[in-house]
Design a protein around this motif. Structure first.
Motif, PDB file in Angstrom:
ATOM      1  N   ASP A 110       0.838  -1.202   0.000  1.00  0.00           N
ATOM      2  CA  ASP A 110       0.000   0.000   0.000  1.00  0.00           C
ATOM      3  C   ASP A 110       0.869   1.246   0.000  1.00  0.00           C
ATOM      4  O   ASP A 110       0.616   2.208  -0.719  1.00  0.00           O
TER       5      ASP A 110
ATOM      6  N   LYS B  99      -1.593  -5.100 -10.414  1.00  0.00           N
ATOM      7  CA  LYS B  99      -2.339  -4.461  -9.329  1.00  0.00           C
ATOM      8  C   LYS B  99      -3.627  -5.225  -9.072  1.00  0.00           C
ATOM      9  O   LYS B  99      -4.009  -5.430  -7.921  1.00  0.00           O
ATOM     10  N   GLN B 100      -4.272  -5.638 -10.153  1.00  0.00           N
ATOM     11  CA  GLN B 100      -5.491  -6.424 -10.001  1.00  0.00           C
ATOM     12  C   GLN B 100      -5.199  -7.771  -9.356  1.00  0.00           C
ATOM     13  O   GLN B 100      -5.932  -8.214  -8.463  1.00  0.00           O
ATOM     14  N   TRP B 102      -2.860  -8.497  -7.369  1.00  0.00           N
ATOM     15  CA  TRP B 102      -2.580  -8.291  -5.957  1.00  0.00           C
ATOM     16  C   TRP B 102      -3.863  -8.112  -5.141  1.00  0.00           C
ATOM     17  O   TRP B 102      -4.056  -8.760  -4.111  1.00  0.00           O
ATOM     18  N   SER B 103      -4.751  -7.289  -5.641  1.00  0.00           N
ATOM     19  CA  SER B 103      -5.957  -7.039  -4.850  1.00  0.00           C
ATOM     20  C   SER B 103      -6.832  -8.287  -4.829  1.00  0.00           C
ATOM     21  O   SER B 103      -7.525  -8.562  -3.848  1.00  0.00           O
ATOM     22  N   SER B 104      -6.756  -9.064  -5.909  1.00  0.00           N
ATOM     23  CA  SER B 104      -7.481 -10.329  -5.945  1.00  0.00           C
ATOM     24  C   SER B 104      -6.928 -11.297  -4.897  1.00  0.00           C
ATOM     25  O   SER B 104      -7.687 -11.977  -4.202  1.00  0.00           O
ATOM     26  N   LYS B 107      -7.840 -10.286  -1.447  1.00  0.00           N
ATOM     27  CA  LYS B 107      -9.228 -10.627  -1.218  1.00  0.00           C
ATOM     28  C   LYS B 107      -9.364 -12.098  -0.808  1.00  0.00           C
ATOM     29  O   LYS B 107     -10.102 -12.441   0.119  1.00  0.00           O
TER      30      LYS B 107
END
Lengths: 114, 114
Positions: A110, B99-100, B102-104, B107
DNA sequence: ACATGGTACCTTGTAGTGCAAGGTACCAGC
DNA sequence: GCTGGTACCTTGCACTACAAGGTACCATGT
């Protein structure tokens, strides 16, 4: 010898990220209730994390050798007996540490993203 | 031959987690402004991510070969010239994908933690 | 002019890890 | 006793980070 149209980073990289947290996720999965291998794979798949047998078994062996988990055999109603895995005391302690590591890492990412 | 008092998972595992996102973090670092190696290491260290030269250089070469970044030489006021790295178009696209990813991943972990 | 210290870049060898593929064993139904 | 399904396990390969060692350039002091 390599394929000419070699895979670019993104696909490969996503797998790479998954690797890093695999052990952590498996401990997490077992922490709720004891599970056997196919069971673990199923749970991870539901969370969108793909793992295959060839990966899981060696990993479970390793976790057992470092005494983070134990296993017990139980009869099945349909098929061969199953090996149920469960966290040891050390396993639960390690898991707590790993949770911190994870949130620390998430924080770092982050920080870089901003 | 192994050490008898072999390191338990937690320390080793934390490093393992870091590995997974290293490439991602490096791309993130460069995305803001072009940087040279020591510069990148410095930035990552400020975000609590330890990386050493022997790790970074091969990684940068790999990223250049897959055309995610380019470099340009620039004179320094004190010392040898520096190799500044910068994202290519493909690099920026890949970074967006990562980035996607990572956020996946984050989650998924959250999902398992609950 | 040249020795010294600092900065920066790069390479080689090793160990750890996930994965694909292949193999073994047990159970139930026909 | 054969077949299909479930479950467990092993072997060989490819990738990656890291430790350690090496090269080159610049500025400063004598």
């Amino acid at each position: 010898m390599k394929e000419p149209g070699k895979e670019i980073g993104s696909e490969n990289q996503k797998a790479q990220m998954r690797k890093g947290v695999l052990e952590f996720c498996i401990l997490l999965t077992i922490s709720k209730e004891k599970k056997y291998a196919s069971n673990i794979i199923q749970t991870l798949k539901e969370a969108d994390l793909i793992v295959v047998e060839g990966t899981l078994y060696p990993l479970l062996s390793r976790l057992r050798q470092t005494e983070l988990l134990t296993h017990t055999w139980e009869e099945s109603q349909s098929g061969p007996p199953r090996k149920y895995y469960e966290l040891t005391k050390k396993g639960r302690e390690t898991l707590a540490t790993l949770k911190q590591s994870w949130s620390s890492l998430a924080k770092s990412v982050d920080h870089l993203t901003e």
